[in-house]
Design a protein around this motif. Structure first.
Motif, PDB file in Angstrom:
ATOM      1  N   LEU A   6       0.870  -1.183   0.000  1.00  0.00           N
ATOM      2  CA  LEU A   6       0.000   0.000   0.000  1.00  0.00           C
ATOM      3  C   LEU A   6       0.901   1.226   0.000  1.00  0.00           C
ATOM      4  CD1 LEU A   6      -2.699   1.413   0.052  1.00  0.00           C
ATOM      5  CD2 LEU A   6      -2.719   1.190   2.546  1.00  0.00           C
ATOM      6  N   VAL A   7       0.839   1.989  -1.095  1.00  0.00           N
ATOM      7  CA  VAL A   7       1.730   3.125  -1.303  1.00  0.00           C
ATOM      8  C   VAL A   7       0.901   4.331  -1.733  1.00  0.00           C
ATOM      9  CG1 VAL A   7       3.680   4.011  -2.631  1.00  0.00           C
ATOM     10  CG2 VAL A   7       3.636   1.595  -1.961  1.00  0.00           C
ATOM     11  N   PHE A   8       1.207   5.491  -1.161  1.00  0.00           N
ATOM     12  CA  PHE A   8       0.614   6.757  -1.583  1.00  0.00           C
ATOM     13  C   PHE A   8       1.752   7.650  -2.092  1.00  0.00           C
ATOM     14  CE2 PHE A   8      -2.449   5.004   1.291  1.00  0.00           C
ATOM     15  CZ  PHE A   8      -3.690   5.478   0.878  1.00  0.00           C
ATOM     16  N   ILE A   9       1.656   8.093  -3.344  1.00  0.00           N
ATOM     17  CA  ILE A   9       2.671   8.963  -3.947  1.00  0.00           C
ATOM     18  C   ILE A   9       2.079  10.363  -4.097  1.00  0.00           C
ATOM     19  CG2 ILE A   9       4.206   9.311  -5.911  1.00  0.00           C
ATOM     20  CD1 ILE A   9       4.760   6.762  -4.313  1.00  0.00           C
ATOM     21  N   HIS A  10       2.819  11.352  -3.655  1.00  0.00           N
ATOM     22  CA  HIS A  10       2.420  12.760  -3.704  1.00  0.00           C
ATOM     23  C   HIS A  10       1.116  13.051  -2.953  1.00  0.00           C
ATOM     24  CE1 HIS A  10       5.725  13.482  -6.285  1.00  0.00           C
ATOM     25  NE2 HIS A  10       5.190  12.980  -7.381  1.00  0.00           N
ATOM     26  N   PRO A  11       0.951  12.507  -1.734  1.00  0.00           N
ATOM     27  CA  PRO A  11      -0.221  12.924  -0.961  1.00  0.00           C
ATOM     28  C   PRO A  11      -0.069  14.389  -0.568  1.00  0.00           C
ATOM     29  CG  PRO A  11       1.262  11.631   0.420  1.00  0.00           C
ATOM     30  CD  PRO A  11       1.813  11.570  -0.981  1.00  0.00           C
ATOM     31  N   PRO A  12      -1.133  15.177  -0.626  1.00  0.00           N
ATOM     32  CA  PRO A  12      -1.016  16.621  -0.378  1.00  0.00           C
ATOM     33  C   PRO A  12      -0.983  16.971   1.101  1.00  0.00           C
ATOM     34  CG  PRO A  12      -3.270  16.077  -0.937  1.00  0.00           C
ATOM     35  CD  PRO A  12      -2.489  14.794  -1.056  1.00  0.00           C
ATOM     36  N   VAL A  13      -0.179  16.240   1.868  1.00  0.00           N
ATOM     37  CA  VAL A  13       0.015  16.527   3.293  1.00  0.00           C
ATOM     38  C   VAL A  13       1.486  16.305   3.625  1.00  0.00           C
ATOM     39  CG1 VAL A  13      -2.342  15.898   3.990  1.00  0.00           C
ATOM     40  CG2 VAL A  13      -0.554  14.144   3.941  1.00  0.00           C
ATOM     41  N   PRO A  14       1.993  16.930   4.654  1.00  0.00           N
ATOM     42  CA  PRO A  14       3.377  16.653   5.062  1.00  0.00           C
ATOM     43  C   PRO A  14       3.519  15.195   5.508  1.00  0.00           C
ATOM     44  CG  PRO A  14       2.519  18.627   6.137  1.00  0.00           C
ATOM     45  CD  PRO A  14       1.364  17.957   5.491  1.00  0.00           C
ATOM     46  N   ILE A  15       4.573  14.537   5.053  1.00  0.00           N
ATOM     47  CA  ILE A  15       4.798  13.124   5.381  1.00  0.00           C
ATOM     48  C   ILE A  15       5.847  13.040   6.482  1.00  0.00           C
ATOM     49  CG2 ILE A  15       5.562  10.901   4.486  1.00  0.00           C
ATOM     50  CD1 ILE A  15       4.612  11.830   1.733  1.00  0.00           C
ATOM     51  N   ALA A  16       5.476  12.396   7.595  1.00  0.00           N
ATOM     52  CA  ALA A  16       6.408  12.286   8.717  1.00  0.00           C
ATOM     53  C   ALA A  16       7.577  11.372   8.371  1.00  0.00           C
ATOM     54  CB  ALA A  16       5.674  11.773   9.954  1.00  0.00           C
ATOM     55  N   GLN A  17       7.284  10.194   7.820  1.00  0.00           N
ATOM     56  CA  GLN A  17       8.310   9.230   7.429  1.00  0.00           C
ATOM     57  C   GLN A  17       7.843   8.499   6.181  1.00  0.00           C
ATOM     58  OE1 GLN A  17       9.359   6.543  10.596  1.00  0.00           O
ATOM     59  NE2 GLN A  17       9.640   8.171  12.097  1.00  0.00           N
ATOM     60  N   PRO A  18       8.765   8.129   5.289  1.00  0.00           N
ATOM     61  CA  PRO A  18       8.343   7.434   4.057  1.00  0.00           C
ATOM     62  C   PRO A  18       7.950   5.989   4.291  1.00  0.00           C
ATOM     63  CG  PRO A  18      10.721   7.665   4.110  1.00  0.00           C
ATOM     64  CD  PRO A  18      10.209   8.440   5.275  1.00  0.00           C
ATOM     65  N   VAL A  19       8.310   5.412   5.437  1.00  0.00           N
ATOM     66  CA  VAL A  19       7.985   4.018   5.740  1.00  0.00           C
ATOM     67  C   VAL A  19       7.209   3.978   7.055  1.00  0.00           C
ATOM     68  CG1 VAL A  19       8.887   1.704   6.208  1.00  0.00           C
ATOM     69  CG2 VAL A  19      10.057   3.195   4.559  1.00  0.00           C
ATOM     70  N   VAL A  20       6.001   3.424   7.012  1.00  0.00           N
ATOM     71  CA  VAL A  20       5.150   3.324   8.197  1.00  0.00           C
ATOM     72  C   VAL A  20       4.886   1.852   8.472  1.00  0.00           C
ATOM     73  CG1 VAL A  20       2.904   3.888   9.207  1.00  0.00           C
ATOM     74  CG2 VAL A  20       4.078   5.553   7.746  1.00  0.00           C
ATOM     75  N   ALA A  21       5.194   1.413   9.685  1.00  0.00           N
ATOM     76  CA  ALA A  21       5.060  -0.001  10.040  1.00  0.00           C
ATOM     77  C   ALA A  21       3.738  -0.328  10.716  1.00  0.00           C
ATOM     78  CB  ALA A  21       6.216  -0.417  10.949  1.00  0.00           C
TER      79      ALA A  21
END
Length: 553
Positions: A355-370
């Motif tokens: 499950l991947v989201f590319i260019h979500p229009p929100v600040p991303i805390a980390q690129p990998v979420v466990a």
């Protein structure tokens, strides 16, 4: 226009002239670049990509040791997030696709098998395409050979302006007769061939190694170019490259396999998927896993092609790209040689998906979420990212808080169930007759034969009760496997025993009882089920008598 046999005869009898003709045909492989969007498109746009039979751990972005998904790796690094513990709720394509589009479990939306007819759809449920269409989005769906009309049609998933979907059914296999000529794909998988043999290339069923990437990419590019001239759009795509038998073309089948291997699984997995034991089959197991990894790599190239088209059209920065699998896949490992999927298998590998989201229009805390996330969470997440209201009554929750703060783990429970038993479950597990005895054709209102399969409705209650189910929460997973006189319950600590090999139900009965109760409360959302003598049971007391498999011996 010259047919294939004519071209081949010309090449054999008059080599120079034939070579010129073939070269002219094959020279049409190149595709003309699309023009940029006109400027009308304001966004935000959404492209939702489903990946057939995609298990999460075979993507390098989620930790696979070989570079199987370099395009996705780069896209996430440029501005995206991957959820490494994402789950489907069914090991079934139809149930999973409709669940994502409704944020509703399968017992609510009704589509639980590829053989279910349109009458099982629940039109009262709001579906993502219709919601976005009502908000002014241009909506389309484009599929490769496996995106059949069983579920990607107007009655099951209303709201798309255009359904560019492959045909599926027995008629499609007849239409693909040309593929039996070994030179057919080599000579026709180009722009001219796609037009001359469009009936073949549009047919579902997949005689081709994994469909034609060139043909599918061209259709996607054409649709994106047209959608780029709308104000905002929602496009759904479906790629089926890793579909069983993992038969992907050159160079993918050789990228992660042994070049010296010359056995029966050289180009596709051919061994008996019901074989359980591994000893003596280690080399075959490695080959099959390598073939599957190559198909994942082909998926990755196709996703990269979509991203390249968005960039070329100037749409990438205002388009949210969402990628997920419909379900996972069982592959040979050190415990079992089984591979594929079946309605009697509950292996986690069949339910964990990328499950991947590319260019979500929100600040991303980390690129990998466990943190654990689920299919039902995708629709509310997309709606929140678009700034649209989330309808009440959905079974999922938005993952936007996790994107903003990766440390915020909502500790979501995962519920799941198996689909159709392609191979009937062995005793003592509850089963039903083989596929050939429980599906059939139907006729439409005018008496014409429909080119699709349908389940014997008298078998539905038994099939539903025979589903194996699970709940996964905290560090526990509880499995529930129906038997002819009750059920078998397993309790596993998945953090220390990820393969679920040590049943702790007898050692931790209080945990097993508590999780069984939670699983039952979820399963009883299905109005066809009840509890009888401490086990899930069909409300119809005669259900088990109908559609029972023949007694052996």
């Amino acid at each position: 226009m010259l047919a294939l046999p004519t071209l081949v005869r010309l090449a054999l009898r008059r080599p120079v002239a034939g070579a010129a003709v073939l070269a002219g045909a094959l020279g049409l492989v190149g595709w003309h670049p699309s023009a940029k969007a006109t400027g009308l498109n304001e966004g935000p746009n959404v492209v939702l990509i489903f990946l057939e039979s995609a298990r999460s751990d075979f993507f390098s972005i989620n930790g696979h040791p070989e570079l199987t998904s370099p395009r996705l790796d780069r896209l996430v690094a440029e501005g995206g997030v991957t959820f490494t513990d994402a789950w489907a709720h069914a090991n079934s394509t139809v149930a999973s696709v409709v669940t994502v589009m409704t944020s509703a479990y399968a017992y609510r939306h009704g589509m639980r098998s590829m053989f279910h007819g349109d009458e099982f759809a629940r039109p009262a449920l709001r579906r993502l395409p219709a919601l976005l269409h009502d908000r002014g989005f241009a909506t389309r769906v484009v599929t490769d050979w496996d995106g059949d009309v069983t579920y990607l049609n107007e009655r099951v998933l209303p709201g798309f302006d255009r359904y560019d979907v492959a045909e599926f059914g027995m008629i499609s296999y007849v239409k693909q007769i040309y593929s039996q000529h070994f030179l057919f794909l080599a000579l026709t998988d180009n722009r001219l061939g796609h037009r001359a043999f469009s009936t073949f290339y549009r047919a579902g069923g997949g005689y081709t190694p994994a469909g034609s990437d060139l043909y599918y990419r061209a259709r996607i590019e054409q649709n994106l170019a047209e959608l780029g001239r709308t104000r905002r759009f929602f496009l759904t795509l479906f790629f089926a490259d890793p579909h069983f038998n993992y038969r992907c073309g050159y160079p993918y089948y050789g990228r992660f396999t042994d070049p010296d291997y010359e056995g029966p699984n050289k180009y596709q997995a051919m061994s008996n998927p019901t074989v359980d034991l591994v000893p003596g089959r280690e080399r075959e197991a490695r080959q099959i896993r390598g073939l599957y990894a190559g198909c994942v790599n082909e998926l990755d190239d196709n996703i990269g092609s979509v991203a390249d088209t968005l960039r070329r059209l100037g749409l990438d920065r205002r388009t949210l790209l969402v990628v997920t699998g419909d379900h996972g896949e069982r592959l040979p490992d050190r415990w079992s040689f089984r591979y594929g999927r079946n309605g009697a298998w509950l292996d986690p590998d069949q339910f964990q998906v990328p499950l991947v989201f590319i260019h979500p229009p929100v600040p991303i805390a980390q690129p990998v979420v466990a943190a654990t996330v689920r299919h039902v969470d995708i629709m509310p997440t997309i709606l929140e990212l678009l700034g649209l209201p989330v309808p009440p009554g959905l079974d999922g929750t938005s993952l936007v808080p996790l994107m903003r703060d990766a440390a915020r783990d909502p500790h979501l429970d995962v519920f799941g169930e198996t689909g159709f038993q392609w191979v009937p479950a062995k005793p003592p597990y509850l089963s039903y007759p083989p596929m050939t005895e429980v599906i059939s054709f139907r006729r439409d209102e005018g008496g014409a034969l429909l080119p699709r399969y349908f389940l014997d409705r008298s078998c539905l209650a038994r099939m539903n009760l025979a589903r194996h189910r699970f709940i996964r929460t905290g560090h526990w997973e509880l499995t529930y496997r129906p038997t002819v006189d009750g059920a078998e319950v397993g309790l596993y600590d998945w953090q220390t025993d990820p393969a679920l090999t040590r049943n702790l139900a007898a050692l931790r009965p209080e945990v097993a009882a508590e999780l069984t109760g939670r699983l039952f409360r979820w399963a009883l959302g299905d109005p066809e089920l009840t509890v009888r003598q401490g086990w899930l049971a069909a409300r119809d007391p005669d259900a088990l008598a109908r559609c029972a498999p023949p007694r052996s011996g």
